[in-house]
Design a protein around this motif. Sequence first.
Motif, short mmCIF file in Angstrom:
data_model
loop_
_atom_site.label_atom_id
_atom_site.label_comp_id
_atom_site.label_asym_id
_atom_site.label_seq_id
_atom_site.Cartn_x
_atom_site.Cartn_y
_atom_site.Cartn_z
N LYS A 32 0.85 -1.19 0.00
CA LYS A 32 0.00 0.00 0.00
C LYS A 32 0.89 1.25 0.00
CE LYS A 32 -3.81 2.50 0.94
NZ LYS A 32 -3.36 3.86 0.68
N ASP A 33 2.04 1.17 0.70
CA ASP A 33 2.97 2.30 0.74
C ASP A 33 3.51 2.62 -0.65
OD1 ASP A 33 2.65 2.71 3.41
OD2 ASP A 33 4.50 1.69 4.00
N SER A 34 3.87 1.57 -1.41
CA SER A 34 4.41 1.83 -2.76
C SER A 34 3.31 2.41 -3.66
CB SER A 34 5.05 0.59 -3.37
OG SER A 34 4.11 -0.43 -3.58
N LYS A 38 3.69 6.00 -5.49
CA LYS A 38 3.54 6.16 -6.95
C LYS A 38 2.47 7.19 -7.29
CE LYS A 38 6.82 3.69 -8.38
NZ LYS A 38 7.96 4.43 -8.93
N LEU A 39 1.35 7.19 -6.54
CA LEU A 39 0.31 8.17 -6.80
C LEU A 39 0.80 9.59 -6.50
CD1 LEU A 39 -1.64 5.99 -7.56
CD2 LEU A 39 -3.28 6.91 -5.94
N ALA A 40 1.59 9.73 -5.43
CA ALA A 40 2.16 11.05 -5.10
C ALA A 40 3.13 11.48 -6.19
CB ALA A 40 2.86 10.98 -3.75
N GLU A 41 3.93 10.54 -6.66
CA GLU A 41 4.88 10.83 -7.74
C GLU A 41 4.14 11.27 -9.01
OE1 GLU A 41 7.71 7.96 -10.36
OE2 GLU A 41 7.86 7.64 -8.20
N ALA A 42 3.08 10.53 -9.36
CA ALA A 42 2.31 10.87 -10.56
C ALA A 42 1.68 12.25 -10.41
CB ALA A 42 1.22 9.81 -10.78
N VAL A 83 -1.23 -4.29 -10.04
CA VAL A 83 -1.47 -4.75 -8.67
C VAL A 83 -1.96 -6.19 -8.76
CG1 VAL A 83 -2.85 -4.40 -6.59
CG2 VAL A 83 -2.11 -2.41 -7.93
N ASP A 84 -1.27 -7.09 -8.07
CA ASP A 84 -1.70 -8.48 -8.00
C ASP A 84 -2.75 -8.57 -6.89
OD1 ASP A 84 -2.01 -11.21 -7.34
OD2 ASP A 84 0.02 -11.69 -7.98
N VAL A 85 -3.99 -8.89 -7.27
CA VAL A 85 -5.09 -8.90 -6.30
C VAL A 85 -4.88 -9.93 -5.19
CG1 VAL A 85 -6.80 -7.98 -7.93
CG2 VAL A 85 -6.51 -10.46 -7.71
N ASP A 86 -4.09 -10.96 -5.45
CA ASP A 86 -3.82 -11.96 -4.43
C ASP A 86 -2.74 -11.51 -3.45
OD1 ASP A 86 -5.73 -13.81 -5.30
OD2 ASP A 86 -4.36 -14.61 -6.81
N GLU A 87 -1.84 -10.66 -3.91
CA GLU A 87 -0.78 -10.15 -3.04
C GLU A 87 -1.30 -9.03 -2.15
OE1 GLU A 87 2.28 -11.22 -2.55
OE2 GLU A 87 2.18 -12.77 -4.06
N LEU A 88 -2.18 -8.20 -2.68
CA LEU A 88 -2.74 -7.08 -1.92
C LEU A 88 -4.25 -7.25 -1.80
CD1 LEU A 88 -0.65 -4.09 -3.36
CD2 LEU A 88 -0.52 -5.10 -1.09
N THR A 89 -4.65 -8.28 -1.10
CA THR A 89 -6.06 -8.67 -0.99
C THR A 89 -6.95 -7.56 -0.44
OG1 THR A 89 -5.29 -10.91 -0.59
CG2 THR A 89 -7.58 -10.48 -0.12
N PHE A 91 -6.35 -4.36 0.01
CA PHE A 91 -6.28 -3.17 -0.82
C PHE A 91 -7.15 -3.33 -2.06
CE2 PHE A 91 -4.16 -0.72 -4.25
CZ PHE A 91 -4.43 0.54 -3.75
N SER A 92 -7.04 -4.48 -2.73
CA SER A 92 -7.84 -4.74 -3.94
C SER A 92 -9.33 -4.73 -3.61
CB SER A 92 -7.44 -6.07 -4.57
OG SER A 92 -6.09 -6.02 -4.98
N SER A 93 -9.68 -5.31 -2.46
CA SER A 93 -11.09 -5.32 -2.04
C SER A 93 -11.62 -3.91 -1.87
CB SER A 93 -11.25 -6.09 -0.73
OG SER A 93 -10.89 -7.43 -0.91
N SER A 94 -10.76 -3.01 -1.40
CA SER A 94 -11.20 -1.63 -1.19
C SER A 94 -11.53 -0.95 -2.52
CB SER A 94 -10.14 -0.83 -0.43
OG SER A 94 -9.03 -0.55 -1.26
N TRP A 95 -11.02 -1.48 -3.62
CA TRP A 95 -11.33 -0.95 -4.96
C TRP A 95 -12.51 -1.67 -5.59
CZ3 TRP A 95 -9.37 3.19 -7.60
CH2 TRP A 95 -8.32 3.86 -6.97
N ASP A 96 -13.10 -2.61 -4.85
CA ASP A 96 -14.30 -3.33 -5.30
C ASP A 96 -14.07 -4.05 -6.63
OD1 ASP A 96 -16.89 -4.18 -4.88
OD2 ASP A 96 -17.76 -2.55 -6.07
N ILE A 97 -12.97 -4.79 -6.70
CA ILE A 97 -12.64 -5.54 -7.90
C ILE A 97 -13.54 -6.78 -7.96
CG2 ILE A 97 -10.80 -6.76 -9.16
CD1 ILE A 97 -10.23 -3.76 -8.72
N LYS A 98 -14.33 -6.87 -9.02
CA LYS A 98 -15.23 -8.01 -9.18
C LYS A 98 -14.74 -8.99 -10.24
CE LYS A 98 -19.51 -5.98 -7.44
NZ LYS A 98 -18.78 -5.34 -6.39
N ALA A 99 -13.82 -8.52 -11.08
CA ALA A 99 -13.28 -9.35 -12.15
C ALA A 99 -11.87 -8.85 -12.48
CB ALA A 99 -14.17 -9.27 -13.39
#
Length: 139
Positions: A32-34, A38-42, A83-89, A91-99
Amino acid sequence: MGHCLAKPFTRKDDSDHDVEFAGGNVQLITTKDSWDQKLAEARSEGKIVIANFSATWCGPCKMISPFYCELSEKYPSLMFLVVDVDELTDFSSSWDIKATPTFFFLRDGQQIDKLVGANKPELQKKITATVDSMITCHK
């Protein structure tokens, strides 16, 4: 179009980060830190972020990955993340990834567009529109 329904997130014991999704100018996000960094950098560079929420077990993700890498080289004015949804479970859930894959287009950390599925023509179209919008914004 090609996409995988999100299966229940399971953590593999052999969870070595699959770097096959990162290549070209695509940067693999593993914490989540990276992501925040990256968002701050962008934001400071005035770049729009394209975030690909993906999974190593997802066939369509593997299919579109080389194309995503090509796009990252073709459009250096954008920041390409994966973002690998399995590595950042959580975090990915917070984005409501359904597929997977799900692509988010972010300006200043805010979603401006989204694409679900491995649809190359649509991804190309959305990226082109994003780049065009950047050009008109800066005139």
